[in-house]
Scaffold this active site. Structure first.
Site, mmCIF file in Angstrom:
data_model
loop_
_atom_site.group_PDB
_atom_site.id
_atom_site.type_symbol
_atom_site.label_atom_id
_atom_site.label_comp_id
_atom_site.label_asym_id
_atom_site.label_seq_id
_atom_site.Cartn_x
_atom_site.Cartn_y
_atom_site.Cartn_z
ATOM 1 N N HIS A 114 53.698 -16.209 -40.555
ATOM 2 C CA HIS A 114 53.379 -16.952 -39.636
ATOM 3 C C HIS A 114 52.057 -17.094 -39.032
ATOM 4 O O HIS A 114 51.556 -17.381 -38.118
ATOM 5 C CB HIS A 114 54.622 -16.562 -38.928
ATOM 6 N N LYS A 116 47.797 -17.321 -37.540
ATOM 7 C CA LYS A 116 46.770 -17.594 -37.506
ATOM 8 C C LYS A 116 45.705 -17.265 -37.109
ATOM 9 O O LYS A 116 45.270 -16.818 -36.281
ATOM 10 C CB LYS A 116 47.621 -19.432 -36.965
ATOM 11 N N ASP A 121 31.945 -14.195 -41.494
ATOM 12 C CA ASP A 121 30.952 -12.318 -41.339
ATOM 13 C C ASP A 121 31.395 -11.747 -40.870
ATOM 14 O O ASP A 121 30.456 -10.662 -40.439
ATOM 15 C CB ASP A 121 30.120 -13.048 -41.100
ATOM 16 N N HIS A 292 53.769 -25.784 -28.773
ATOM 17 C CA HIS A 292 54.263 -24.622 -29.006
ATOM 18 C C HIS A 292 53.429 -23.534 -29.606
ATOM 19 O O HIS A 292 53.338 -22.522 -30.191
ATOM 20 C CB HIS A 292 53.257 -25.664 -30.410
ATOM 21 N N LYS A 294 52.297 -19.490 -27.461
ATOM 22 C CA LYS A 294 52.513 -18.297 -27.385
ATOM 23 C C LYS A 294 52.178 -17.078 -27.014
ATOM 24 O O LYS A 294 51.491 -16.544 -27.354
ATOM 25 C CB LYS A 294 53.364 -17.948 -28.969
ATOM 26 N N ASP A 299 50.266 -10.007 -13.824
ATOM 27 C CA ASP A 299 50.304 -9.427 -12.928
ATOM 28 C C ASP A 299 48.686 -9.244 -13.120
ATOM 29 O O ASP A 299 47.522 -9.091 -12.545
ATOM 30 C CB ASP A 299 49.956 -8.200 -13.048
#
Length: 388
Positions: A114, A116, A121, A292, A294, A299
């Site tokens: 899941h 991404k 380089d 979508h 996450k 603080d």
């Protein structure tokens, strides 16, 4: 591999939605001269996906070593002819756990890639939640709400090693002769002042790594916790940490998705609303389109951006990657953007909404919750232990 330790010396760029992420990603693909490694859950052959394919092919043709690892379920619609075209041009392309039978009941089928995650380089990395597909959902909805981070500095070496390790594992399991040995140095010089750390979740030594990182940060919170997460069904440990924080006077704010593209999980999460609201947690639902994101800010100093939802799929099953950041400027920038969405795109859930909910809705919520627990129990992933 254990998740990495905190390291200083990073330059970070917060990328909002595909409008900022895809141009930055394409720029790095076009600038790469040695190696490109890329992991994604979804890879759609739409206008964005085709631009990325063309850029990867061009990179391979100019001598860059290019490796793409896509999830076998999330990217199952990726055309075979397009994959063959990429491979003919010199792009290494593998599917993680290819979908052979959609009706298989094997537990391993649920363990998806899941993440991404990408590296160019050994110099620049990207971490986030944005898949390789256009984020325009149409029907009058705003572009899909999501985040990624472009990072330079020592943690890029951890990103590169994580990608290389996953490639070796996947090619070995599938007995593929797609050798993709890296020639990139594994130490990266400082590029800025931010402190960062890569945390990965897998089904080996890092099963609870991301969940533990959240809990530690929540338990240390003194003033404010803001979490924006599309799929929110926390286990008992994380849920209790949020309740403890609210009860000791920390301002806890949750921005969750309203559009129900994963209705079972999203309705099931409503079981916890009453207890969270009673403890003083503020809950908002995102209304302007599909969410979508996450991310979290604590603080105004600690932040995380990544691929991991706060649900059983991400925290118990999938391979995930989150970047943790200790940097007031970055955290303040992310917090300001979340606050903007709270003000413009969200509606607060109030205790009276729970009290006046219809019997049918209450029944649906408990039914979905029961089904999630049953599914986790059947698959052997500890539904009762996780949720209660």
């Amino acid at each position: 591999m254990n998740h990495t330790e905190w390291q200083s010396g990073h330059a970070l760029s917060l990328l909002r939605n595909g409008a900022e992420f895809f141009p930055a990603l394409l720029a790095e693909i076009n600038a790469a001269r040695i190696e490109i490694r890329l992991e994604t859950y979804i890879f759609e052959p739409d206008e964005i996906g085709l631009q990325i394919v063309a850029a990867l092919i061009a990179a391979a043709q100019r001598g860059v070593k290019v490796g793409v690892l896509a999830d076998g379920f999330g990217a199952k619609n990726f055309p075979a002819e397009l994959r063959a075209q990429m491979q003919s041009a010199g792009v290494y392309f593998l599917f993680f756990r290819p979908e052979i039978s959609r009706f298989s009941l094997k537990r391993a089928r649920l363990r998806r890639l899941h993440r991404k995650l990408s590296c160019f380089d050994g110099r620049v990395g990207f971490v986030g939640g944005i898949n390789l597909l256009a984020d325009d959902d149409g029907l009058g909805l705003v572009p899909r709400y999501d985040y990624a981070v472009r990072v330079q500095g020592p943690v890029v070496a951890d990103i590169q090693q994580t990608l290389a390790r996953q490639w070796r594992y996947t090619s070995w399991v599938q007995l593929k002769k797609q050798l993709f040995h890296s020639t990139i140095a594994t130490s990266v010089a400082a590029a800025g002042d931010s402190v960062a750390r890569l945390v990965v979740r897998d089904n080996g030594r890092n099963r609870r790594a991301i969940e533990k990182s959240y809990i530690a940060a929540i338990d240390a919170a003194k003033d404010e916790i803001i979490i924006a997460n599309a799929y929110f069904l926390p286990g008992v440990r994380l849920r209790q940490a949020l309740l403890r924080a609210a009860q000791r006077g920390v301002n806890v704010v949750l921005l969750l998705q309203d559009e129900r593209d994963q209705a079972l999980l999203q309705y099931a999460s409503w079981v916890y609303y009453q207890k969270l609201l009673s403890a003083g947690v503020d809950i908002f639902q995102y209304k302007s389109g599909f969410m979508h994101a996450k991310v979290a800010v604590i603080d105004q100093e600690w932040a995380t951006v990544g691929s991991s939802n706060i649900d059983p799929f991400s925290l118990l099953l999938a391979r995930e990657a989150n970047l943790l950041v200790r940097d007031a400027a970055f955290a303040t920038e992310l917090r300001a953007d979340i606050q903007l969405h709270l003000q413009q795109d969200a509606v607060q859930v109030l205790p009276e909404h729970i009290k006046t909910a219809s019997f049918a809705l209450r029944w649906l919520v408990w039914l979905c919750y029961g089904l999630v627990r049953l599914m986790l129990g059947i698959t052997g992933y500890g539904g009762r232990k996780y949720l209660e």
